[in-house]
Design a protein around this motif. Structure first.
Motif, PDB file in Angstrom:
ATOM      1  N   ARG A 158       5.309  -4.233  21.989  1.00  0.00           N
ATOM      2  CA  ARG A 158       6.497  -3.638  21.385  1.00  0.00           C
ATOM      3  C   ARG A 158       6.748  -4.226  19.996  1.00  0.00           C
ATOM      4  NH1 ARG A 158      10.905  -0.752  23.064  1.00  0.00           N
ATOM      5  NH2 ARG A 158      10.069  -0.735  25.188  1.00  0.00           N
ATOM      6  N   ALA A 159       6.576  -5.545  19.866  1.00  0.00           N
ATOM      7  CA  ALA A 159       6.832  -6.211  18.585  1.00  0.00           C
ATOM      8  C   ALA A 159       5.917  -5.670  17.489  1.00  0.00           C
ATOM      9  CB  ALA A 159       6.664  -7.716  18.725  1.00  0.00           C
ATOM     10  N   THR A 160       4.639  -5.476  17.827  1.00  0.00           N
ATOM     11  CA  THR A 160       3.693  -4.954  16.849  1.00  0.00           C
ATOM     12  C   THR A 160       4.049  -3.527  16.454  1.00  0.00           C
ATOM     13  OG1 THR A 160       1.895  -6.346  17.689  1.00  0.00           O
ATOM     14  CG2 THR A 160       1.260  -4.383  16.441  1.00  0.00           C
ATOM     15  N   ALA A 161       4.371  -2.693  17.445  1.00  0.00           N
ATOM     16  CA  ALA A 161       4.709  -1.288  17.168  1.00  0.00           C
ATOM     17  C   ALA A 161       5.944  -1.190  16.277  1.00  0.00           C
ATOM     18  CB  ALA A 161       4.945  -0.550  18.477  1.00  0.00           C
ATOM     19  N   GLU A 162       6.945  -2.002  16.572  1.00  0.00           N
ATOM     20  CA  GLU A 162       8.183  -1.945  15.789  1.00  0.00           C
ATOM     21  C   GLU A 162       7.967  -2.437  14.364  1.00  0.00           C
ATOM     22  OE1 GLU A 162      10.842  -4.177  18.235  1.00  0.00           O
ATOM     23  OE2 GLU A 162      11.351  -2.441  19.509  1.00  0.00           O
ATOM     24  N   LYS A 163       7.164  -3.500  14.212  1.00  0.00           N
ATOM     25  CA  LYS A 163       6.910  -4.015  12.871  1.00  0.00           C
ATOM     26  C   LYS A 163       6.076  -3.025  12.056  1.00  0.00           C
ATOM     27  CE  LYS A 163       5.334  -8.090  10.331  1.00  0.00           C
ATOM     28  NZ  LYS A 163       4.710  -9.442  10.411  1.00  0.00           N
ATOM     29  N   TRP A 164       5.082  -2.390  12.688  1.00  0.00           N
ATOM     30  CA  TRP A 164       4.250  -1.401  11.990  1.00  0.00           C
ATOM     31  C   TRP A 164       5.113  -0.250  11.468  1.00  0.00           C
ATOM     32  CZ3 TRP A 164      -0.858  -1.219  10.561  1.00  0.00           C
ATOM     33  CH2 TRP A 164      -1.355   0.018  10.143  1.00  0.00           C
ATOM     34  N   GLU A 165       6.006   0.227  12.313  1.00  0.00           N
ATOM     35  CA  GLU A 165       6.886   1.310  11.887  1.00  0.00           C
ATOM     36  C   GLU A 165       7.793   0.856  10.736  1.00  0.00           C
ATOM     37  OE1 GLU A 165      10.154   4.530  13.625  1.00  0.00           O
ATOM     38  OE2 GLU A 165       9.318   2.988  14.956  1.00  0.00           O
ATOM     39  N   GLN A 166       8.260  -0.389  10.811  1.00  0.00           N
ATOM     40  CA  GLN A 166       9.126  -0.928   9.760  1.00  0.00           C
ATOM     41  C   GLN A 166       8.394  -1.015   8.427  1.00  0.00           C
ATOM     42  OE1 GLN A 166      10.649  -4.809  10.707  1.00  0.00           O
ATOM     43  NE2 GLN A 166      11.460  -5.162   8.653  1.00  0.00           N
ATOM     44  N   GLY A 219       6.593   2.947   7.936  1.00  0.00           N
ATOM     45  CA  GLY A 219       7.407   4.138   8.133  1.00  0.00           C
ATOM     46  C   GLY A 219       6.817   5.112   9.127  1.00  0.00           C
ATOM     47  N   CYS A 220       5.752   4.695   9.828  1.00  0.00           N
ATOM     48  CA  CYS A 220       5.050   5.580  10.760  1.00  0.00           C
ATOM     49  C   CYS A 220       5.118   5.021  12.179  1.00  0.00           C
ATOM     50  CB  CYS A 220       3.586   5.733  10.330  1.00  0.00           C
ATOM     51  SG  CYS A 220       2.608   6.855  11.363  1.00  0.00           S
ATOM     52  N   VAL A 221       5.487   5.869  13.135  1.00  0.00           N
ATOM     53  CA  VAL A 221       5.531   5.472  14.540  1.00  0.00           C
ATOM     54  C   VAL A 221       4.104   5.327  15.077  1.00  0.00           C
ATOM     55  CG1 VAL A 221       6.238   6.201  16.856  1.00  0.00           C
ATOM     56  CG2 VAL A 221       7.729   6.633  14.894  1.00  0.00           C
ATOM     57  N   VAL A 222       3.861   4.300  15.883  1.00  0.00           N
ATOM     58  CA  VAL A 222       2.558   4.131  16.526  1.00  0.00           C
ATOM     59  C   VAL A 222       2.556   4.919  17.838  1.00  0.00           C
ATOM     60  CG1 VAL A 222       0.841   2.525  17.412  1.00  0.00           C
ATOM     61  CG2 VAL A 222       2.353   1.814  15.560  1.00  0.00           C
ATOM     62  N   THR A 223       1.567   5.774  18.009  1.00  0.00           N
ATOM     63  CA  THR A 223       1.421   6.536  19.247  1.00  0.00           C
ATOM     64  C   THR A 223       0.283   5.934  20.066  1.00  0.00           C
ATOM     65  OG1 THR A 223       0.019   8.118  18.060  1.00  0.00           O
ATOM     66  CG2 THR A 223       2.333   8.669  18.297  1.00  0.00           C
ATOM     67  N   LEU A 242       0.832  -1.201   0.000  1.00  0.00           N
ATOM     68  CA  LEU A 242       0.000   0.000   0.000  1.00  0.00           C
ATOM     69  C   LEU A 242       0.869   1.254   0.000  1.00  0.00           C
ATOM     70  CD1 LEU A 242      -2.715  -1.062   2.637  1.00  0.00           C
ATOM     71  CD2 LEU A 242      -2.921  -1.067   0.137  1.00  0.00           C
ATOM     72  N   ASP A 243       0.247   2.384  -0.318  1.00  0.00           N
ATOM     73  CA  ASP A 243       0.957   3.667  -0.381  1.00  0.00           C
ATOM     74  C   ASP A 243       0.922   4.336   0.992  1.00  0.00           C
ATOM     75  OD1 ASP A 243       1.961   6.181  -0.861  1.00  0.00           O
ATOM     76  OD2 ASP A 243       0.740   6.557  -2.642  1.00  0.00           O
ATOM     77  N   PHE A 244       2.056   4.297   1.701  1.00  0.00           N
ATOM     78  CA  PHE A 244       2.157   4.902   3.028  1.00  0.00           C
ATOM     79  C   PHE A 244       2.893   6.241   2.985  1.00  0.00           C
ATOM     80  CE2 PHE A 244       2.279   0.217   3.757  1.00  0.00           C
ATOM     81  CZ  PHE A 244       1.063   0.096   4.411  1.00  0.00           C
ATOM     82  N   SER A 245       3.059   6.801   1.802  1.00  0.00           N
ATOM     83  CA  SER A 245       3.898   7.989   1.650  1.00  0.00           C
ATOM     84  C   SER A 245       3.372   9.204   2.407  1.00  0.00           C
ATOM     85  CB  SER A 245       4.056   8.338   0.163  1.00  0.00           C
ATOM     86  OG  SER A 245       2.793   8.632  -0.427  1.00  0.00           O
ATOM     87  N   LYS A 246       2.054   9.253   2.663  1.00  0.00           N
ATOM     88  CA  LYS A 246       1.473  10.398   3.374  1.00  0.00           C
ATOM     89  C   LYS A 246       1.129  10.077   4.833  1.00  0.00           C
ATOM     90  CE  LYS A 246       1.260  13.377  -0.058  1.00  0.00           C
ATOM     91  NZ  LYS A 246       1.981  14.670  -0.013  1.00  0.00           N
ATOM     92  N   LEU A 247       1.297   8.820   5.236  1.00  0.00           N
ATOM     93  CA  LEU A 247       0.903   8.410   6.585  1.00  0.00           C
ATOM     94  C   LEU A 247       1.847   9.009   7.627  1.00  0.00           C
ATOM     95  CD1 LEU A 247      -0.931   6.682   8.424  1.00  0.00           C
ATOM     96  CD2 LEU A 247       0.676   4.783   8.075  1.00  0.00           C
TER      97      LEU A 247
END
Length: 544
Positions: A321-329, A332-336, A304-309
């Motif tokens: 932690r594992a889910t947050a790190e994988k999502w960011e990977q 490209g967006c940090v989970v808050t 998917l296109d995450f360029s604006k996320l």
């Protein structure tokens, strides 16, 4: 921060400023802010001219994430009614309780799930039922196509009948023929009855006022800061709008800033969800741990296109932690991650996007005080675990017609006891360390052992039962039920079938264990903690 405005005043300001901006998209159809203004006014007119509803009366809204939801909710609020958000997954018993407890005089329901309410509505105070089909707000040809396929090809619409039924489109047509009158409400007036087990497990309505909801809207907007720009955001909305988390984000924060929400009616259909997101350059995403995991397991998600996320919000259950790190990977967006509860409209604290601390739920949102206390109610110092307490303008007025439960939860100084154990660090970040009560969280939904035990214990072959949460990779936690038989012929399949008849699917126990007896205190109270500890030891032994 102006928290003395009503939702109507906030709505009116938004419609004047952002009329041409897209507000909600669902199944390929988009409604602008101006469309929501016009259509909700029609719904208001219908309620005022063709029903007996008066300001302050309750109206239950049982809809998934479809375009009719914001139209019905804003229409009801403009008529001065109190919205009772109702879960479309509820069983007959759950719907009947909520309708009777709230005293709802009207119900707006989707045809796809209307058979459940139809079986019990005659035993409630509901006088008028408004039934909508999934594509009722789409253009004529597309509406007929989608509704016909849903009803006759996919067989998604069961047979049902209400004695006091009107179709949503007929109601809107009648409303369009007469003027409406927006009903002014004060900040103290009740706006929403949001049902929850609270901290004691008995389903009850949290009274959320105009001030509560407007305040939390302002608090969240301040917490998000520059990351939420007026008229520029496009957020994915997979979490149900009837849940206060999604309601506050999408119907309050985003709508009133002229921003756009993509409604996902069925987020459990992960392939369909991913297909919907293809080609869309969304800027924000509100979800929870299990949903993030489900999406990332789909082979098409990473394409998917995450360029604006730039913003991913997590709430409703613990973020690993594992889910947050994988999502960011992947994105490209940090989970808050944040924390809240129904009784706080819901947001209490939130991780600033520029200073996320994984493993915490962030810092208190503006105008919010937090503290932790010991079992005797004494304040505790930083870095010491205790029960988290919250005070702020987003704290509910109380529980609907339950003054004793309200007094147990909110003290004379306005501090709300959350029932969650937490640590407040020196830097103000909050870490949730445990739950004081026995609540189980299944895929972000609160499950209360008392309710399950009461239902199962009514089975003629059951002497007693105890429900606890056990770790589960897919849903965070799952329900395990310990049962003492009254009849030796009772089977686990029989217990599960009985549960499925009487409770929503996420509450149904995943595991059944029969016991000769259950651990109890000296006064006969079942010790769920001992059962949980036994399960924890089993888990540790397996993973060791």
């Amino acid at each position: 921060m102006d928290i003395e405005r009503s939702i109507l005043e906030v709505f009116t300001d938004a419609t004047a400023k952002f009329a041409d901006r897209p507000a909600f998209t669902c199944l390929g159809q988009t409604l602008t802010v101006g469309d929501i203004d016009r259509l909700s006014a029609q719904f208001t007119s219908y309620l005022q001219n063709h029903t007996n509803l008066k300001p302050g009366d309750r109206i239950a809204v049982q809809l998934p994430n479809v375009l009719q939801y914001p139209v019905a909710v804003f229409g009801a609020l403009r008529a001065g009614l109190v919205v009772v958000n109702t879960n479309p997954l509820y069983t007959q018993r759950e719907i009947k309780h909520q309708l009777n407890d709230s005293g709802a005089k009207a119900l707006v329901v989707l045809a796809n799930i209307a058979d459940t309410a139809a079986a019990v509505v005659a035993e409630t105070s509901v006088e008028q039922v408004i039934v909508s089909e999934i594509a009722d707000l789409h253009p004529p040809l597309k509406r007929v196509l989608i509704n016909t396929v849903a009803k006759h090809v996919k067989k998604m619409v069961p047979n049902f009948h209400f004695a006091n039924q009107v179709n949503f489109r007929d109601a809107m047509a009648k409303g369009a023929k007469a003027p409406h009158q927006d009903v002014a409400r004060t900040a103290d007036d009740l706006a929403v009855l949001q049902y929850t087990g609270g901290t004691t497990g008995v389903a009850k309505g949290a009274m959320l006022t105009n001030r509560n909801l407007v305040a939390n809207m302002e608090q969240v907007r301040e917490a998000l800061g520059e990351s939420m720009k007026e008229g520029e955001e496009y957020y994915v909305a997979p979490l149900p709008l009837y849940h206060i988390y999604a309601f506050t984000i999408h119907c309050m924060c985003l709508f009133t800033t002229g921003n756009h929400s993509l409604l996902i009616p069925n987020p459990r259909d992960i392939p369909g969800f991913v297909k919907t997101l293809k080609g869309i350059r969304f800027t924000g995403f509100c979800g929870l741990n299990t949903l993030f995991n489900g999406l990332m397991r789909d082979p098409g998600f990473a394409d998917l296109d995450f360029s604006k996320l730039h913003t991913t919000c997590s709430g409703g259950m613990a973020l690993t932690r594992a889910t947050a790190e994988k999502w960011e990977q992947v994105t490209g967006c940090v989970v808050t991650e944040g924390y809240g509860m129904t009784e706080t409209s819901p947001v209490v604290c939130f991780n600033p996007a520029e200073a996320v601390q994984l493993g915490t739920v962030g810092v208190a949102v503006p105008a919010t005080e937090v503290k932790v206390i010991d079992e005797n109610g004494n304040d505790l110092p930083n870095n010491t675990p205790g029960e988290l307490c919250v005070r702020g303008p987003q704290v509910m007025k109380g529980y609907w017609e339950r003054p004793e439960a309200t007094a147990e939860t909110i003290d004379s100084e306005g501090w709300l006891k959350t029932g969650d154990m937490a640590v407040i660090q020196d830097d103000g970040y909050i870490k949730i360390v445990d739950r004081k009560k026995d609540m189980i969280i299944v895929s972000g939904f609160n499950v209360y052992p008392n309710e399950i035990e009461d239902i199962v214990s009514a089975h003629p072959k059951v002497t007693e039962a105890a429900a606890v949460g056990i770790p589960d990779e897919r849903s965070g936690e799952a329900v395990k039920l310990f049962v003492v038989k009254a009849d030796a012929s009772l089977t686990a399949d029989e217990v599960i079938a009985y549960c499925r008849e009487n409770m929503t699917a996420y509450k149904v126990p995943r595991n059944i264990e029969f016991r000769e007896d259950l651990p109890k205190t000296n006064v006969g109270k079942i010790l769920r903690r001992e059962l949980r500890d036994e399960e924890l030891k089993k888990t540790e032994a397996v993973t060791a």
